[in-house]
Design a protein around this motif. Structure first.
Motif, PDB file in Angstrom:
ATOM      1  N   ASP A  61       0.783  -1.194   0.080  1.00 17.70           N
ATOM      2  CA  ASP A  61       0.077  -0.008  -0.074  1.00 17.70           C
ATOM      3  C   ASP A  61       0.823   1.267  -0.140  1.00 17.70           C
ATOM      4  O   ASP A  61       0.596   2.445   0.333  1.00 17.70           O
ATOM      5  N   GLY A  62       1.972   1.084  -0.130  1.00 18.28           N
ATOM      6  CA  GLY A  62       2.825   2.299  -0.717  1.00 18.28           C
ATOM      7  C   GLY A  62       3.516   3.005   0.654  1.00 18.28           C
ATOM      8  O   GLY A  62       3.510   4.091   0.732  1.00 18.28           O
ATOM      9  N   GLY A  63       3.458   2.348   1.914  1.00 19.93           N
ATOM     10  CA  GLY A  63       3.731   2.918   3.099  1.00 19.93           C
ATOM     11  C   GLY A  63       3.751   2.079   4.455  1.00 19.93           C
ATOM     12  O   GLY A  63       3.441   0.989   4.152  1.00 19.93           O
ATOM     13  N   LEU A  64       4.138   2.417   5.504  1.00 17.79           N
ATOM     14  CA  LEU A  64       4.099   1.824   6.602  1.00 17.79           C
ATOM     15  C   LEU A  64       3.073   1.517   7.025  1.00 17.79           C
ATOM     16  O   LEU A  64       2.027   2.463   7.260  1.00 17.79           O
ATOM     17  N   ALA A  65       2.183   0.311   7.295  1.00 11.73           N
ATOM     18  CA  ALA A  65       0.978   0.117   7.609  1.00 11.73           C
ATOM     19  C   ALA A  65       0.709   0.486   8.977  1.00 11.73           C
ATOM     20  O   ALA A  65       1.427   0.442   9.994  1.00 11.73           O
TER      21      ALA A  65
END
Length: 272
Positions: A61-65
């Motif tokens: 998702d393009g980042g730290l969850a």
């Protein structure tokens, strides 16, 4: 008839038509409220991107969850300050209160580095006024404080330090983070790491940074190694951070070839 008698024996009663109608209306009201709240919940669960496609492309998702446990591991005993600095830089963009749980027992080997310092946090773009610091004396207190902070859903993120954590305890923290929709960062200054339920594990080391004419660091640099990432890919980079713009960038010397480490390249674990 038998069913009604059994219900009566167990302290239950048959639902009358007016009661059933009221229950249906209550369920409809509850569902309407949930639909109203869902957009807010979605905003809270948005991932925390680095703003660098080179790194964000390795993360789901393009980042730290958010709603997940993330492990931060110093590359060596001398790197704990760098690991704290990296966490502060990541969380500096958040506007809500942050909870840091700092156990005395877990930092004994690293006493020369001292405690969190307000001016140092400000230099990384993290306002210490937004920080709630909790100090604990025992490992159980650390876990309890972290779980309670996460389950309250009051802070924007929770950070904790612990020296030993088994798979079962890490699963508890990860599930609590998932239920609350909050990111939990766990600093693990341990020479050996047990199995963990964390979504990501980062190994952090300092990198040589540019200095001004007074010898002061202009922008801090870190050597990042993403060792494991659920539904993502490992990688290794050198980044620097602009605390004024709250922006990460690749170190200039490595901007052309920063990528996932390939065969024959040296990792920071090997280098340290």
């Amino acid at each position: 008839m038998v069913f009604q008698e059994n219900m009566a024996e167990n302290g239950l009663c048959a639902m009358t038509e007016p009661t059933a109608l009221a229950a249906a209306r209550n369920r409809a009201a509850v569902m309407a409220e949930l639909r109203r709240l869902m957009p807010r919940m979605g905003e809270q669960r948005k991932p925390l991107p680095f703003g660098l496609g080179t790194i964000d492309s390795h993360l789901p998702d393009g980042g730290l969850a958010c709603g997940a446990l993330h492990e931060i591991v110093p590359a060596a005993e001398s790197c704990i300050a760098a690991a704290f600095g990296f966490i502060a830089a990541v969380l500096g963009r958040l506007t809500y209160p942050l909870v840091f749980v700092m156990p005395a027992h877990g930092l004994r080997p690293y006493r020369p580095h001292g405690r969190l310092h307000g001016h140092g946090l400000n230099a990384l773009g993290l306002d210490p006024a937004r920080l709630i610091l909790v100090e604990t004396a025992h490992r159980k207190e650390t876990l309890w404080a972290m779980e309670e902070a996460v389950r309250s859903a009051a802070p924007a993120a929770v950070v904790g330090v612990i020296d030993t954590l088994d798979l079962k305890l890490s699963q508890r923290l990860h599930l609590a983070a998932t239920d609350a929709g909050l990111p939990v960062f766990l600093l693990r200054p341990a020479p050996s790491l047990e199995s963990s339920a964390a979504a990501t594990r980062w190994r952090i080391g300092p990198a040589t940074a540019a200095r001004d004419r007074f010898g002061l660091v202009t922008q801090p640099r870190w050597h990042l190694q993403l060792e494991r990432c659920r539904n993502g890919r490992p990688g290794e980079w050198v980044v620097e951070y602009d605390h004024v713009a709250h922006r990460f960038s690749l170190a200039a010397a490595l901007a052309d070839f920063s990528r996932a480490r390939g065969a024959g390249e040296t990792s920071i674990r090997q280098a340290s």
